[in-house]
Design a protein around this motif. Sequence first.
Motif, PDB file in Angstrom:
ATOM      1  N   PRO A 158       0.848  -0.973  -0.040  1.00  0.00           N
ATOM      2  CA  PRO A 158       0.169  -0.113   0.002  1.00  0.00           C
ATOM      3  C   PRO A 158       1.012   1.325  -0.028  1.00  0.00           C
ATOM      4  CG  PRO A 158       0.103  -1.058   2.340  1.00  0.00           C
ATOM      5  CD  PRO A 158       0.786  -1.746   1.380  1.00  0.00           C
ATOM      6  N   LYS A 159       0.222   2.438  -0.598  1.00  0.00           N
ATOM      7  CA  LYS A 159       0.936   3.636  -0.519  1.00  0.00           C
ATOM      8  C   LYS A 159       0.237   4.363   0.610  1.00  0.00           C
ATOM      9  CE  LYS A 159       1.720   3.708  -5.368  1.00  0.00           C
ATOM     10  NZ  LYS A 159       1.565   4.416  -6.751  1.00  0.00           N
ATOM     11  N   VAL A 160       1.057   4.768   1.493  1.00  0.00           N
ATOM     12  CA  VAL A 160       0.512   5.616   3.015  1.00  0.00           C
ATOM     13  C   VAL A 160       0.908   7.215   2.921  1.00  0.00           C
ATOM     14  CG1 VAL A 160       0.653   5.257   5.388  1.00  0.00           C
ATOM     15  CG2 VAL A 160       1.261   3.408   4.016  1.00  0.00           C
ATOM     16  N   LYS A 161      -0.314   7.749   3.199  1.00  0.00           N
ATOM     17  CA  LYS A 161       0.006   9.419   2.917  1.00  0.00           C
ATOM     18  C   LYS A 161      -0.810   9.862   4.165  1.00  0.00           C
ATOM     19  CE  LYS A 161      -0.545  13.371   0.121  1.00  0.00           C
ATOM     20  NZ  LYS A 161      -0.978  13.990  -0.977  1.00  0.00           N
ATOM     21  N   ILE A 162      -0.166  10.724   4.985  1.00  0.00           N
ATOM     22  CA  ILE A 162      -1.173  11.488   5.856  1.00  0.00           C
ATOM     23  C   ILE A 162      -1.562  12.893   5.607  1.00  0.00           C
ATOM     24  CG2 ILE A 162      -1.054  12.742   8.320  1.00  0.00           C
ATOM     25  CD1 ILE A 162       0.926  10.441   9.197  1.00  0.00           C
ATOM     26  N   THR A 163      -2.810  13.172   5.665  1.00  0.00           N
ATOM     27  CA  THR A 163      -3.394  14.385   5.122  1.00  0.00           C
ATOM     28  C   THR A 163      -3.887  15.302   6.375  1.00  0.00           C
ATOM     29  OG1 THR A 163      -3.919  13.491   3.004  1.00  0.00           O
ATOM     30  CG2 THR A 163      -4.974  15.576   3.387  1.00  0.00           C
ATOM     31  N   PRO A 164      -3.478  16.318   6.481  1.00  0.00           N
ATOM     32  CA  PRO A 164      -4.125  17.129   7.774  1.00  0.00           C
ATOM     33  C   PRO A 164      -5.284  18.173   7.118  1.00  0.00           C
ATOM     34  CG  PRO A 164      -2.240  18.253   6.808  1.00  0.00           C
ATOM     35  CD  PRO A 164      -2.219  17.049   6.096  1.00  0.00           C
ATOM     36  N   THR A 165      -6.295  18.063   8.101  1.00  0.00           N
ATOM     37  CA  THR A 165      -7.423  19.166   7.643  1.00  0.00           C
ATOM     38  C   THR A 165      -7.466  20.049   9.024  1.00  0.00           C
ATOM     39  OG1 THR A 165      -9.254  17.741   8.765  1.00  0.00           O
ATOM     40  CG2 THR A 165      -8.751  17.458   6.372  1.00  0.00           C
ATOM     41  N   PHE A 166      -7.259  21.266   8.753  1.00  0.00           N
ATOM     42  CA  PHE A 166      -7.235  22.344   9.983  1.00  0.00           C
ATOM     43  C   PHE A 166      -8.628  23.002  10.311  1.00  0.00           C
ATOM     44  CE2 PHE A 166      -2.947  21.976   8.189  1.00  0.00           C
ATOM     45  CZ  PHE A 166      -2.203  21.543   9.437  1.00  0.00           C
ATOM     46  N   SER A 167      -8.939  23.295  11.396  1.00  0.00           N
ATOM     47  CA  SER A 167      -9.972  24.271  11.476  1.00  0.00           C
ATOM     48  C   SER A 167      -9.766  25.197  12.624  1.00  0.00           C
ATOM     49  CB  SER A 167     -11.079  23.131  12.173  1.00  0.00           C
ATOM     50  OG  SER A 167     -10.699  22.646  13.403  1.00  0.00           O
ATOM     51  N   SER A 168      -9.117  25.026  13.551  1.00  0.00           N
ATOM     52  CA  SER A 168      -8.746  26.040  14.416  1.00  0.00           C
ATOM     53  C   SER A 168      -7.890  25.502  15.625  1.00  0.00           C
ATOM     54  CB  SER A 168      -9.766  26.580  15.061  1.00  0.00           C
ATOM     55  OG  SER A 168      -9.493  27.367  16.431  1.00  0.00           O
ATOM     56  N   SER A 170      -7.366  25.763  18.764  1.00  0.00           N
ATOM     57  CA  SER A 170      -8.207  25.429  19.914  1.00  0.00           C
ATOM     58  C   SER A 170      -9.129  24.546  19.822  1.00  0.00           C
ATOM     59  CB  SER A 170      -8.864  26.935  20.440  1.00  0.00           C
ATOM     60  OG  SER A 170      -9.723  27.337  19.546  1.00  0.00           O
ATOM     61  N   LEU A 171      -9.586  23.864  18.600  1.00  0.00           N
ATOM     62  CA  LEU A 171     -10.370  23.124  18.264  1.00  0.00           C
ATOM     63  C   LEU A 171      -9.774  21.739  17.937  1.00  0.00           C
ATOM     64  CD1 LEU A 171     -13.201  25.065  16.412  1.00  0.00           C
ATOM     65  CD2 LEU A 171     -13.168  24.559  18.959  1.00  0.00           C
ATOM     66  N   PHE A 192      -0.518   6.746  16.567  1.00  0.00           N
ATOM     67  CA  PHE A 192       0.131   7.045  17.435  1.00  0.00           C
ATOM     68  C   PHE A 192       0.399   8.491  17.719  1.00  0.00           C
ATOM     69  CE2 PHE A 192       1.533   2.695  16.695  1.00  0.00           C
ATOM     70  CZ  PHE A 192       1.438   2.031  17.614  1.00  0.00           C
ATOM     71  N   ARG A 193       0.648   8.785  18.912  1.00  0.00           N
ATOM     72  CA  ARG A 193       0.879  10.408  19.167  1.00  0.00           C
ATOM     73  C   ARG A 193       2.107  10.528  20.106  1.00  0.00           C
ATOM     74  NH1 ARG A 193      -3.184  14.817  21.891  1.00  0.00           N
ATOM     75  NH2 ARG A 193      -1.761  16.895  21.790  1.00  0.00           N
ATOM     76  N   ASN A 194       3.177  11.047  19.692  1.00  0.00           N
ATOM     77  CA  ASN A 194       4.348  10.822  20.470  1.00  0.00           C
ATOM     78  C   ASN A 194       4.849   9.554  20.985  1.00  0.00           C
ATOM     79  OD1 ASN A 194       4.616  13.626  20.426  1.00  0.00           O
ATOM     80  ND2 ASN A 194       3.223  14.262  22.269  1.00  0.00           N
ATOM     81  N   GLY A 195       4.598   8.539  20.291  1.00  0.00           N
ATOM     82  CA  GLY A 195       5.114   7.226  20.315  1.00  0.00           C
ATOM     83  C   GLY A 195       3.960   6.343  21.362  1.00  0.00           C
ATOM     84  N   LYS A 196       2.834   6.964  21.671  1.00  0.00           N
ATOM     85  CA  LYS A 196       1.822   6.475  22.574  1.00  0.00           C
ATOM     86  C   LYS A 196       0.491   6.126  21.582  1.00  0.00           C
ATOM     87  CE  LYS A 196      -0.941   6.729  26.693  1.00  0.00           C
ATOM     88  NZ  LYS A 196      -1.093   7.693  27.748  1.00  0.00           N
ATOM     89  N   GLU A 197       0.127   4.866  21.603  1.00  0.00           N
ATOM     90  CA  GLU A 197      -0.979   4.822  20.710  1.00  0.00           C
ATOM     91  C   GLU A 197      -2.198   5.626  21.227  1.00  0.00           C
ATOM     92  OE1 GLU A 197      -3.922   0.720  19.507  1.00  0.00           O
ATOM     93  OE2 GLU A 197      -2.051   0.396  20.371  1.00  0.00           O
ATOM     94  N   GLU A 198      -2.942   6.093  20.084  1.00  0.00           N
ATOM     95  CA  GLU A 198      -4.206   6.902  20.627  1.00  0.00           C
ATOM     96  C   GLU A 198      -5.529   6.161  21.008  1.00  0.00           C
ATOM     97  OE1 GLU A 198      -4.602   9.719  20.875  1.00  0.00           O
ATOM     98  OE2 GLU A 198      -3.359  11.050  19.424  1.00  0.00           O
ATOM     99  N   ASP A 199      -6.470   6.794  21.601  1.00  0.00           N
ATOM    100  CA  ASP A 199      -7.533   6.100  22.128  1.00  0.00           C
ATOM    101  C   ASP A 199      -8.339   5.706  20.877  1.00  0.00           C
ATOM    102  OD1 ASP A 199      -9.780   5.365  23.260  1.00  0.00           O
ATOM    103  OD2 ASP A 199     -10.148   7.182  24.447  1.00  0.00           O
ATOM    104  N   LEU A 222      -8.244  10.539  12.451  1.00  0.00           N
ATOM    105  CA  LEU A 222      -7.685  10.595  13.871  1.00  0.00           C
ATOM    106  C   LEU A 222      -8.420  12.078  14.207  1.00  0.00           C
ATOM    107  CD1 LEU A 222      -6.402   9.997  16.571  1.00  0.00           C
ATOM    108  CD2 LEU A 222      -4.254  10.951  15.747  1.00  0.00           C
ATOM    109  N   GLU A 223      -9.019  12.081  15.350  1.00  0.00           N
ATOM    110  CA  GLU A 223      -9.544  13.430  15.747  1.00  0.00           C
ATOM    111  C   GLU A 223      -8.797  13.847  17.053  1.00  0.00           C
ATOM    112  OE1 GLU A 223     -13.844  15.806  16.832  1.00  0.00           O
ATOM    113  OE2 GLU A 223     -13.569  13.573  17.320  1.00  0.00           O
ATOM    114  N   THR A 224      -7.969  14.974  16.891  1.00  0.00           N
ATOM    115  CA  THR A 224      -7.045  15.362  17.993  1.00  0.00           C
ATOM    116  C   THR A 224      -6.937  16.955  18.081  1.00  0.00           C
ATOM    117  OG1 THR A 224      -4.964  15.169  18.783  1.00  0.00           O
ATOM    118  CG2 THR A 224      -5.095  15.143  16.189  1.00  0.00           C
ATOM    119  N   GLN A 225      -6.294  17.378  19.195  1.00  0.00           N
ATOM    120  CA  GLN A 225      -5.896  18.719  19.215  1.00  0.00           C
ATOM    121  C   GLN A 225      -4.544  19.047  19.162  1.00  0.00           C
ATOM    122  OE1 GLN A 225      -7.670  20.624  22.717  1.00  0.00           O
ATOM    123  NE2 GLN A 225      -6.804  22.560  22.432  1.00  0.00           N
ATOM    124  N   LEU A 226      -4.174  19.728  18.074  1.00  0.00           N
ATOM    125  CA  LEU A 226      -2.981  19.905  17.771  1.00  0.00           C
ATOM    126  C   LEU A 226      -2.129  20.808  18.473  1.00  0.00           C
ATOM    127  CD1 LEU A 226      -3.335  20.844  13.637  1.00  0.00           C
ATOM    128  CD2 LEU A 226      -2.802  18.307  15.097  1.00  0.00           C
TER     129      LEU A 226
END
Length: 289
Positions: A158-168, A170-171, A192-199, A222-226
Amino acid sequence: MTPSGFRSQLALCGQRRRSFRELKRESVFSQDVMTPALNFGVGVVSMGFVVLVFLPEVESARQPREHFIFQEKHECHYHNGTQRVRYLDRYIYGRQETFHFDSDRGQFVAVTPLGEIDAACLNKQKELLEYKRREVDTICRFSYAEVEGFLKERKVQPKVKITPTFSSPSLHNLLICNVAGFWPLAIKITWFRNGKEEDEARVFHTDLTRNGDWTFQIQVMLETQLEHGDIYTCQVEHASFPEPVTVQWEPDSSRSKMWTGVAGFVLGLVFLAPGLTLYMKTKKEALMS
């Protein structure tokens, strides 16, 4: 009993129904096709042919008033290789299945009232039933042996790519891990976030999508606060990889690329404005002279 002999028996049974007696003007047969498909660990191979049957035309008309489609679909369901195989021969009229042959039951089964006469008639043909019962071997197990090597040995990375979508900032934002063009379909994707598996509660995924070329694609979000300094990793485990493959993404790197683009655009305008002014001035002097 040959396939043509079986279809003759089917036609004789069908003559008892008014709907089939009326459909006698034109028939167009397409060639048999074989379309392998997979259903989450259970192999399904289907083969079928389509018969387009048109109602009689009105004498003053050049084209048929309406048409119906009669389809026959052969399905082979494999469980754990060929240890357990189920063969289904489906008969569909007017986009609705009317009856089918089921190898588990060893006879024809009516699905709608329209198919009751056909099923009852065909189940009286002992030679025909023996012929259909053998098809679980002559069609299904034979076909499995033909495609087993291709299905088991073929591997596409497979070809793997990360695409971000920005809102704000603070959100919560959405990071999309696009995994495309892989075979076989079994795949594991982890955020993973900083080496720890996300919820898992913050991880969502689309259904597996067939690309039409014997490969699949899927998106895991992945829904997260940057936050500054965070490193996000999408890890993909697949049979085509000797070990898990990871792709990393950092919020700062994305923002720096954005500001680099903005700076480049501004610098372009700075150099473009004097050049455009000089060009217009030279053109004006040329016209006056």
